[in-house]
Design a protein around this motif. Sequence first.
Motif, short mmCIF file in Angstrom:
data_model
loop_
_atom_site.label_atom_id
_atom_site.label_comp_id
_atom_site.label_asym_id
_atom_site.label_seq_id
_atom_site.Cartn_x
_atom_site.Cartn_y
_atom_site.Cartn_z
N THR A 26 1.14 -1.14 -0.60
CA THR A 26 0.49 -0.03 -0.37
C THR A 26 0.87 1.03 0.35
O THR A 26 0.14 2.59 0.42
CB THR A 26 -0.85 0.21 1.13
N ASP A 83 2.61 2.18 -2.42
CA ASP A 83 2.10 2.42 -4.07
C ASP A 83 3.98 3.12 -5.04
O ASP A 83 3.80 3.73 -5.63
CB ASP A 83 1.54 3.38 -4.03
N THR A 131 -2.07 -2.87 -12.96
CA THR A 131 -3.05 -1.50 -12.93
C THR A 131 -3.98 -0.92 -13.63
O THR A 131 -5.09 -0.42 -13.06
CB THR A 131 -2.07 -0.15 -12.29
N SER A 133 -1.02 5.17 0.19
CA SER A 133 -0.60 5.54 -0.88
C SER A 133 0.83 5.73 -0.58
O SER A 133 1.91 5.32 0.30
CB SER A 133 -1.41 6.00 -1.59
N ALA A 176 0.41 10.44 -6.54
CA ALA A 176 -0.53 9.48 -7.05
C ALA A 176 -1.22 9.55 -8.13
O ALA A 176 -2.25 10.79 -7.21
CB ALA A 176 -1.01 8.55 -5.66
N SER A 216 -4.68 7.21 -10.41
CA SER A 216 -5.42 6.29 -10.39
C SER A 216 -5.49 5.87 -11.85
O SER A 216 -6.74 6.33 -12.12
CB SER A 216 -6.40 6.11 -9.39
N ILE A 222 -1.51 4.60 -8.39
CA ILE A 222 -2.04 4.59 -6.60
C ILE A 222 -2.69 3.36 -7.17
O ILE A 222 -2.97 2.84 -8.03
CB ILE A 222 -3.57 4.55 -6.31
N GLY A 223 -2.41 1.99 -6.05
CA GLY A 223 -1.93 0.43 -6.70
C GLY A 223 -3.55 -0.26 -6.03
O GLY A 223 -4.56 0.51 -5.78
#
Length: 296
Positions: free
Chosen positions: A12, A14, A51, A129, A240, A242, A269-270
């Motif tokens: 987490t 990331d 991802t 993150s 970060a 997504s 962001i994973g």
Amino acid sequence: MSKNFTVIVDSTTDIKPEWATEWGISTVIPFIVTVDGKDYFNELDERDIKTKEFYDLLRAGKSGSTTQITAFRYIEVFEPFLREGQDILYLCLSSGLSKSYEQSLLAVEELQKKYPERRVVSVDSKSASLGEGMLAYHAAQACREGKTLDEAAAYLQTLIPRTFHWIMADDLHHLRRGGRVSGAAAFMGTLLSVKPILTIVDSGRLIPIHKARGHEKAFEYILSRMETHEMPKDQPIFVAHSDAPEAAERLMQKISAKYGECKFFVNNIGPVIGAHTGPGTVAAVFLGNERIKEHA
């Protein structure tokens, strides 16, 4: 120089695989994310699920959920290092977002009985993150500089209350469904252009703070918070996103225009954090003065 301890984090954070190697982080423990009934290990190298593939599944209406790391799994990871005579500093996802920190403490208690001559310190990052990733960067740096385990842990405790996460989400659907924010309905816009702004407060919980009309207003708000929190100009800034590289690039351009040439660490962001933020999220992480109090 031999290390006084080894640094272990989880996925987490990331961080990129090459960052972990460069920083000297010994192990990154993968969380498990479940999508459409199938489990995937959230490995930094994306060997189990890419991802981009993960966010495409969310966009297609699939839901994601996550599983905390268990005490048994922590023991599996920590014990070989203790057996080899190494002490451990473990940096954990915020206890305000996961029960993994509690599980890590159970593992530490068990291992200290078995290896009384060794030390394991689990640090609640109260971050997520790349906020957690930024703290991992500083933990690894403390190790490289020759700080002792206790010195490094104490140093992190001075940084955690100064670690800011300012997050622009496309909406709060995923966070609301996962129970990661309370009172989210009050912040839901009826127009797609309304962007909720969230932060992680001193307790390590994620809360909605503001809503902005569109990306530009959202980024202006984030920049205003950087100024409010007295962000030093000579520090690395972690960004970060997504699966929103264009939005992340736009935010970095605005930061550079205000603060001059900046050193950025940028990554997706994973899937574990992304299961709760959803696609389209962008976050700026930096050190400042003092984190917002939850009930302020």
